[in-house]
Design an enzyme around this catalytic site. Structure first.
Site, PDB file in Angstrom:
ATOM      1  N   MET A  79      -7.190  -6.949  -0.161  1.00  0.00           N
ATOM      2  CA  MET A  79      -6.653  -5.959  -1.084  1.00  0.00           C
ATOM      3  C   MET A  79      -7.722  -5.432  -2.046  1.00  0.00           C
ATOM      4  O   MET A  79      -8.846  -5.937  -2.087  1.00  0.00           O
ATOM      5  CB  MET A  79      -5.497  -6.574  -1.882  1.00  0.00           C
ATOM      6  CG  MET A  79      -4.323  -7.015  -1.024  1.00  0.00           C
ATOM      7  SD  MET A  79      -3.043  -7.855  -1.988  1.00  0.00           S
ATOM      8  CE  MET A  79      -2.483  -6.540  -3.068  1.00  0.00           C
ATOM      9  N   ASP A 235      -3.095  -8.714   2.494  1.00  0.00           N
ATOM     10  CA  ASP A 235      -3.238  -9.945   3.261  1.00  0.00           C
ATOM     11  C   ASP A 235      -2.269 -11.045   2.840  1.00  0.00           C
ATOM     12  O   ASP A 235      -1.690 -11.737   3.691  1.00  0.00           O
ATOM     13  CB  ASP A 235      -4.686 -10.448   3.207  1.00  0.00           C
ATOM     14  CG  ASP A 235      -5.263 -10.519   1.808  1.00  0.00           C
ATOM     15  OD1 ASP A 235      -4.544 -10.253   0.821  1.00  0.00           O
ATOM     16  OD2 ASP A 235      -6.461 -10.841   1.691  1.00  0.00           O
TER      17      ASP A 235
END
Length: 484
Positions: A79, A235
């Site tokens: 991210m 994730d």
């Protein structure tokens, strides 16, 4: 068949599942990371594409019939990264990564604007996307002037697959530009960094369609043209989908490069002051809270380089019976820390070294320090209104029974180990691909894995580790003025 593609910090993983969610096979390819200056961390997006193509080619070689039967693709990825595109969708500079802390001054300036915490529900951390754009504007004004789109890493991968500028809620929540409760971009926060919604991708939910596979890509890898590419997830949210962590109060602890204590919520529960992340989950009307430490297995990798001994050998030398605290305190702040300190400048260290502090003692100290950092996250979650009675362990560090017994004892809750299988972000991404392609009910798809083992806290050693944690907590304020 359904395909999950996870863009990790060090590699891209492509994983193929069938209609019953049985894993057919997976393939990975490494991605290099550059650290050109202290506190910087960058990747070339072209390397993401090359690694993805390598992984897909490996699956095609071994499973051509299964690849031809793929109906949906899901994406996940690390991210917060800032991937900047120009007018012709050209990449303007290397992606500034999640663990890059150069923009700490810009983050502090944005965080001082009360609108950011009020709208996003989060502190503006240096690793988040918005302060990176503020840094680029200040330090690379020519680049900033050319920016037409800002994409998160997995969404740049989506662009290469579909040609679309699309993101989804879980990843967008880590930018400092999303109204997390309303699940929409905030024009006010974008304007605060001299951007607008025109610079942002459109938004979908993670389990909804988020583009269609381009014919050229489909032809190269034996996939059907036009198949659905799901919105996907950041994730950690993708790993939660893979673990079935979608119901209120369910939780997992990820011992990966970074460390994450993740709890699902059926309501938006922000508490920025605790330095806990309050993000959208990858499913509609669902949120989650996370405590995040920046160096979990990364701490052990650092120690591995220092000793020249493989991490498996280092941890294996300890056996599986939990020992007393090492007597040495390790602070895992190798690149700053998020929860609970929000301190990009702090650095780690050992305290309490003596002549008797050999390799095994320091190995234990590193593992203990990471667990104490997880305990910090647990305490921060409690302050944010979430209590956990157990957690499921995932990530590379979860392969160490010693580390999990230590984690259970430090946290004071049972730590569960899933039965053998892959329940990480790539599997969660594949599940999102299935839901987007078939319109499937998330509750029927996102079942939790069977549990193979449960590590209970060692009640006899809990007082000793509680005392060691107390000393660990006392060290941060003691060294802050010296190490930061």
């Amino acid at each position: 068949m359904y395909l999950g593609i996870d863009l990790g910090t060090s590699s891209v993983k492509a994983l193929l599942i069938d209609a019953e969610q049985a894993i057919v096979d997976s393939a990975s390819a490494e991605v290099p990371l550059s650290r050109p200056h202290q506190g910087w961390s960058e990747q070339d997006p072209a390397d993401w594409i090359a690694a993805t193509e390598k992984a897909l080619a490996a699956l095609q070689r071994n499973h051509s019939a299964e690849m031809a039967a793929v109906r949906g693709i899901g994406l996940s990825g690390h991210m917060h990264g800032a991937t900047l595109l120009g007018a012709d969708n050209e990449v303007l500079r290397p992606c500034i990564m999640w663990n890059d802390v150069r923009s700490h001054a810009e983050a502090a300036a944005l965080d001082a604007d009360p609108r950011f915490r009020a709208i996003t529900g989060n502190i503006v951390f240096p690793g988040f996307t918005a302060p990176k754009l503020a840094w680029v504007k200040k330090n690379e004004p020519d680049v900033f002037a050319r920016v037409r789109k800002v994409l998160l890493p997995k969404d740049y991968l989506r662009f290469s697959l579909t040609g679309d500028h699309i993101s989804e809620m879980s990843d967008a929540a880590g930018t400092s530009w999303l109204d997390t409760g309303a699940r929409a971009w905030s024009p006010d926060l974008l304007a605060a960094t001299d951007l607008s919604e025109d610079h942002m991708p459109s938004l979908v939910e993670g389990s909804e369609p988020g583009g269609q596979l381009r014919a050229e890509i489909a032809s190269r890898f034996g996939l059907p043209a036009g198949i659905t590419v799901a919105g996907g997830a950041g994730d950690n949210a993708a790993a939660a989908i893979g673990m079935g962590t979608i119901h209120d109060g369910s939780a997992f602890a990820s011992l990966g490069t970074s460390g994450v204590l993740f709890a699902a919520n059926n309501a938006y529960l922000p508490n920025a002051e605790s330095a806990v992340h309050a993000f959208c989950h990858a499913l509609p009307n669902t949120w989650h809270q996370m405590g995040v430490i920046l160096s979990a297995t990364d701490s052990l990798r650092w120690y591995e380089k220092i000793t020249g001994v493989d991490a498996v050998e280092l941890t294996g030398a300890l056996g599986e019976t939990l020992l007393d605290p090492s007597g040495v305190i390790f602070l895992p702040y190798l690149g700053g820390e998020r929860t609970p300190h929000n301190d990009a400048s702090i650095r780690g260290g050992f305290a309490g070294l003596g002549h008797e502090s050999g390799r095994d003692v320091l190995t234990r100290a590193v593992m203990e320090g990471v667990c104490f950092a997880f305990r910090d996250c647990l305490e921060a979650l409690k302050e944010a209104g979430t209590s956990l009675d157990r957690a499921t362990a995932v990530g590379g560090g979860s392969r160490s029974p010693y580390w999990l017994k230590l984690m259970a004892t430090v946290l004071g809750v049972p730590v569960e180990v899933p039965a053998e299988g892959d329940f990480g972000a790539a599997f969660g991404a594949a599940r999102l691909g299935l839901m987007a392609a078939e319109g499937a009910n998330p509750a029927s798809v996102c079942s939790p894995p069977a549990i193979e083992a449960v590590h209970e806290p060692d009640r006899n050693l809990e007082p000793a580790y509680a005392d060691a944690y107390r000393r660990y907590r006392a060290l941060y304020p003691a060294i802050k003025g010296v190490m930061s």
